[in-house]
Design a protein around this motif. Structure first.
Motif, PDB file in Angstrom:
ATOM      1  N   ASN A  21       0.845  -1.189   0.000  1.00 45.91           N
ATOM      2  CA  ASN A  21       0.000   0.000   0.000  1.00 45.91           C
ATOM      3  C   ASN A  21       0.881   1.240   0.000  1.00 45.91           C
ATOM      4  OD1 ASN A  21      -2.678  -1.327   0.566  1.00 45.91           O
ATOM      5  ND2 ASN A  21      -1.465  -2.085   2.270  1.00 45.91           N
ATOM      6  N   ASP A  22       0.359   2.329  -0.537  1.00 44.20           N
ATOM      7  CA  ASP A  22       1.073   3.597  -0.462  1.00 44.20           C
ATOM      8  C   ASP A  22       1.099   4.051   0.998  1.00 44.20           C
ATOM      9  OD1 ASP A  22       1.491   3.640  -3.185  1.00 44.20           O
ATOM     10  OD2 ASP A  22      -0.313   4.835  -3.579  1.00 44.20           O
ATOM     11  N   ILE A  23       2.177   4.720   1.397  1.00 44.58           N
ATOM     12  CA  ILE A  23       2.267   5.231   2.761  1.00 44.58           C
ATOM     13  C   ILE A  23       1.174   6.271   2.951  1.00 44.58           C
ATOM     14  CG2 ILE A  23       3.698   6.572   4.364  1.00 44.58           C
ATOM     15  CD1 ILE A  23       6.113   5.075   3.246  1.00 44.58           C
ATOM     16  N   PRO A  24       0.378   6.141   4.033  1.00 47.48           N
ATOM     17  CA  PRO A  24      -0.733   7.073   4.256  1.00 47.48           C
ATOM     18  C   PRO A  24      -0.266   8.520   4.332  1.00 47.48           C
ATOM     19  CG  PRO A  24      -0.839   5.232   5.790  1.00 47.48           C
ATOM     20  CD  PRO A  24       0.478   5.142   5.086  1.00 47.48           C
ATOM     21  N   THR A  25      -1.077   9.406   3.816  1.00 46.74           N
ATOM     22  CA  THR A  25      -0.726  10.829   3.840  1.00 46.74           C
ATOM     23  C   THR A  25      -0.549  11.330   5.269  1.00 46.74           C
ATOM     24  OG1 THR A  25      -3.066  11.404   3.673  1.00 46.74           O
ATOM     25  CG2 THR A  25      -1.806  11.361   1.634  1.00 46.74           C
ATOM     26  N   SER A  26      -1.217  10.691   6.235  1.00 48.86           N
ATOM     27  CA  SER A  26      -1.075  11.108   7.628  1.00 48.86           C
ATOM     28  C   SER A  26       0.344  10.871   8.147  1.00 48.86           C
ATOM     29  CB  SER A  26      -2.084  10.361   8.511  1.00 48.86           C
ATOM     30  OG  SER A  26      -1.867   8.964   8.437  1.00 48.86           O
ATOM     31  N   LEU A  27       1.128  10.038   7.466  1.00 44.52           N
ATOM     32  CA  LEU A  27       2.504   9.760   7.863  1.00 44.52           C
ATOM     33  C   LEU A  27       3.538  10.429   6.975  1.00 44.52           C
ATOM     34  CD1 LEU A  27       2.352   5.950   8.650  1.00 44.52           C
ATOM     35  CD2 LEU A  27       2.421   7.847  10.234  1.00 44.52           C
ATOM     36  N   ALA A  28       3.101  11.062   5.927  1.00 46.08           N
ATOM     37  CA  ALA A  28       4.024  11.614   4.925  1.00 46.08           C
ATOM     38  C   ALA A  28       5.063  12.556   5.537  1.00 46.08           C
ATOM     39  CB  ALA A  28       3.246  12.316   3.826  1.00 46.08           C
ATOM     40  N   ASP A  29       4.652  13.422   6.453  1.00 46.99           N
ATOM     41  CA  ASP A  29       5.596  14.362   7.068  1.00 46.99           C
ATOM     42  C   ASP A  29       6.606  13.654   7.956  1.00 46.99           C
ATOM     43  OD1 ASP A  29       4.404  16.493   5.809  1.00 46.99           O
ATOM     44  OD2 ASP A  29       3.119  16.992   7.524  1.00 46.99           O
ATOM     45  N   LYS A  30       6.139  12.690   8.736  1.00 47.45           N
ATOM     46  CA  LYS A  30       7.015  11.986   9.673  1.00 47.45           C
ATOM     47  C   LYS A  30       7.952  11.009   8.972  1.00 47.45           C
ATOM     48  CE  LYS A  30       3.922  12.364  13.620  1.00 47.45           C
ATOM     49  NZ  LYS A  30       2.937  13.240  13.111  1.00 47.45           N
ATOM     50  N   LEU A  31       7.543  10.531   7.815  1.00 48.55           N
ATOM     51  CA  LEU A  31       8.338   9.550   7.081  1.00 48.55           C
ATOM     52  C   LEU A  31       8.782  10.091   5.726  1.00 48.55           C
ATOM     53  CD1 LEU A  31       6.172   6.374   7.832  1.00 48.55           C
ATOM     54  CD2 LEU A  31       8.310   7.055   8.928  1.00 48.55           C
ATOM     55  N   SER A  32       9.140  11.358   5.687  1.00 53.01           N
ATOM     56  CA  SER A  32       9.469  11.992   4.407  1.00 53.01           C
ATOM     57  C   SER A  32      10.646  11.315   3.700  1.00 53.01           C
ATOM     58  CB  SER A  32       9.750  13.481   4.599  1.00 53.01           C
ATOM     59  OG  SER A  32      10.848  13.658   5.489  1.00 53.01           O
ATOM     60  N   ALA A  33      11.516  10.665   4.431  1.00 55.30           N
ATOM     61  CA  ALA A  33      12.647   9.964   3.809  1.00 55.30           C
ATOM     62  C   ALA A  33      12.173   8.795   2.950  1.00 55.30           C
ATOM     63  CB  ALA A  33      13.604   9.457   4.879  1.00 55.30           C
ATOM     64  N   TYR A  34      10.940   8.353   3.184  1.00 56.36           N
ATOM     65  CA  TYR A  34      10.399   7.211   2.445  1.00 56.36           C
ATOM     66  C   TYR A  34       9.306   7.632   1.471  1.00 56.36           C
ATOM     67  CZ  TYR A  34      12.956   4.954   6.152  1.00 56.36           C
ATOM     68  OH  TYR A  34      13.950   4.580   7.017  1.00 56.36           O
ATOM     69  N   SER A  35       9.350   8.885   1.054  1.00 58.10           N
ATOM     70  CA  SER A  35       8.373   9.399   0.104  1.00 58.10           C
ATOM     71  C   SER A  35       8.369   8.537  -1.157  1.00 58.10           C
ATOM     72  CB  SER A  35       8.720  10.843  -0.245  1.00 58.10           C
ATOM     73  OG  SER A  35       7.859  11.329  -1.231  1.00 58.10           O
ATOM     74  N   GLY A  36       7.191   8.118  -1.565  1.00 62.32           N
ATOM     75  CA  GLY A  36       7.059   7.303  -2.764  1.00 62.32           C
ATOM     76  C   GLY A  36       7.187   5.812  -2.503  1.00 62.32           C
ATOM     77  N   ASP A  37       7.595   5.441  -1.282  1.00 59.65           N
ATOM     78  CA  ASP A  37       7.695   4.024  -0.958  1.00 59.65           C
ATOM     79  C   ASP A  37       6.331   3.489  -0.545  1.00 59.65           C
ATOM     80  OD1 ASP A  37      10.402   3.998  -1.514  1.00 59.65           O
ATOM     81  OD2 ASP A  37      10.991   4.360   0.553  1.00 59.65           O
ATOM     82  N   GLN A  38       6.274   2.201  -0.300  1.00 60.67           N
ATOM     83  CA  GLN A  38       5.023   1.550   0.076  1.00 60.67           C
ATOM     84  C   GLN A  38       5.227   0.783   1.376  1.00 60.67           C
ATOM     85  OE1 GLN A  38       4.509  -0.422  -3.836  1.00 60.67           O
ATOM     86  NE2 GLN A  38       2.552   0.658  -3.865  1.00 60.67           N
ATOM     87  N   TYR A  39       4.162   0.181   1.885  1.00 60.64           N
ATOM     88  CA  TYR A  39       4.266  -0.534   3.151  1.00 60.64           C
ATOM     89  C   TYR A  39       3.315  -1.718   3.170  1.00 60.64           C
ATOM     90  CZ  TYR A  39      -0.280   0.912   4.855  1.00 60.64           C
ATOM     91  OH  TYR A  39      -1.637   1.054   5.000  1.00 60.64           O
ATOM     92  N   PHE A  40       3.555  -2.591   4.140  1.00 63.38           N
ATOM     93  CA  PHE A  40       2.582  -3.594   4.544  1.00 63.38           C
ATOM     94  C   PHE A  40       2.741  -3.783   6.045  1.00 63.38           C
ATOM     95  CE2 PHE A  40       6.333  -6.043   3.509  1.00 63.38           C
ATOM     96  CZ  PHE A  40       6.388  -7.058   4.453  1.00 63.38           C
ATOM     97  N   LEU A  41       1.726  -4.316   6.683  1.00 66.05           N
ATOM     98  CA  LEU A  41       1.754  -4.582   8.115  1.00 66.05           C
ATOM     99  C   LEU A  41       1.867  -6.069   8.353  1.00 66.05           C
ATOM    100  CD1 LEU A  41      -1.078  -2.209   9.381  1.00 66.05           C
ATOM    101  CD2 LEU A  41       1.368  -1.945   9.741  1.00 66.05           C
ATOM    102  N   VAL A  42       2.708  -6.439   9.300  1.00 65.16           N
ATOM    103  CA  VAL A  42       2.826  -7.839   9.695  1.00 65.16           C
ATOM    104  C   VAL A  42       3.293  -7.874  11.149  1.00 65.16           C
ATOM    105  CG1 VAL A  42       5.186  -8.099   8.841  1.00 65.16           C
ATOM    106  CG2 VAL A  42       3.771 -10.101   9.082  1.00 65.16           C
ATOM    107  N   ALA A  43       2.617  -8.689  11.961  1.00 67.62           N
ATOM    108  CA  ALA A  43       3.005  -8.876  13.370  1.00 67.62           C
ATOM    109  C   ALA A  43       3.293  -7.554  14.080  1.00 67.62           C
ATOM    110  CB  ALA A  43       4.198  -9.818  13.451  1.00 67.62           C
ATOM    111  N   ASN A  44       2.381  -6.594  13.969  1.00 70.17           N
ATOM    112  CA  ASN A  44       2.530  -5.281  14.598  1.00 70.17           C
ATOM    113  C   ASN A  44       3.796  -4.551  14.160  1.00 70.17           C
ATOM    114  OD1 ASN A  44       0.097  -5.400  15.931  1.00 70.17           O
ATOM    115  ND2 ASN A  44       0.977  -6.382  17.718  1.00 70.17           N
ATOM    116  N   GLN A  45       4.174  -4.750  12.917  1.00 70.10           N
ATOM    117  CA  GLN A  45       5.301  -4.032  12.344  1.00 70.10           C
ATOM    118  C   GLN A  45       4.851  -3.348  11.059  1.00 70.10           C
ATOM    119  OE1 GLN A  45       8.341  -7.000  11.834  1.00 70.10           O
ATOM    120  NE2 GLN A  45       9.002  -6.832  13.939  1.00 70.10           N
ATOM    121  N   PHE A  46       5.220  -2.088  10.948  1.00 65.04           N
ATOM    122  CA  PHE A  46       4.956  -1.289   9.755  1.00 65.04           C
ATOM    123  C   PHE A  46       6.208  -1.450   8.902  1.00 65.04           C
ATOM    124  CE2 PHE A  46       4.842   2.834   7.512  1.00 65.04           C
ATOM    125  CZ  PHE A  46       3.514   2.904   7.144  1.00 65.04           C
ATOM    126  N   VAL A  47       6.127  -2.235   7.840  1.00 63.80           N
ATOM    127  CA  VAL A  47       7.291  -2.577   7.020  1.00 63.80           C
ATOM    128  C   VAL A  47       7.284  -1.702   5.774  1.00 63.80           C
ATOM    129  CG1 VAL A  47       8.499  -4.442   5.830  1.00 63.80           C
ATOM    130  CG2 VAL A  47       7.182  -4.950   7.898  1.00 63.80           C
TER     131      VAL A  47
END
Length: 90
Positions: A21-47
């Motif tokens: 999934n695309d990184i939620p816009t609510s996290l864009a400021d906090k995770l600006s180093a990962y702009s354009g990257d994606q994520y998935f959740l597994v075992a309470n980890q945001f990967v």
């Protein structure tokens, strides 16, 4: 963490069968180093996964309510966020 199809470690490749999934816009400021990257959740980890290579670039431990989970009694830097239910699908 390892599974039959996936190793959860920075640098590990993420198979095509894992939905990203695309990184939620609510996290864009906090995770600006990962702009354009994606994520998935597994075992309470945001990967966080690099989009072009599908390689894991960061692993952020989270609790169910969205706050980071301390490990080993050491308080990690704080990153608080929430993920809507539609963003939690893997």
């Amino acid at each position: 963490m390892n599974g039959p199809y996936l190793t959860i470690a920075v640098g590990a490749a993420v198979p095509q069968k894992i939905a990203l999934n695309d990184i939620p816009t609510s996290l864009a400021d906090k995770l600006s180093a990962y702009s354009g990257d994606q994520y998935f959740l597994v075992a309470n980890q945001f990967v966080i996964v690099e989009r072009p290579t599908r390689r894991i670039v960061a692993i952020v431990p989270v609790s169910v309510c969205g706050a980071m989970v301390p490990r080993g009694g050491i308080e990690p830097p704080t990153l608080r966020f929430s993920i809507r239910s539609e963003e939690r699908r893997v």
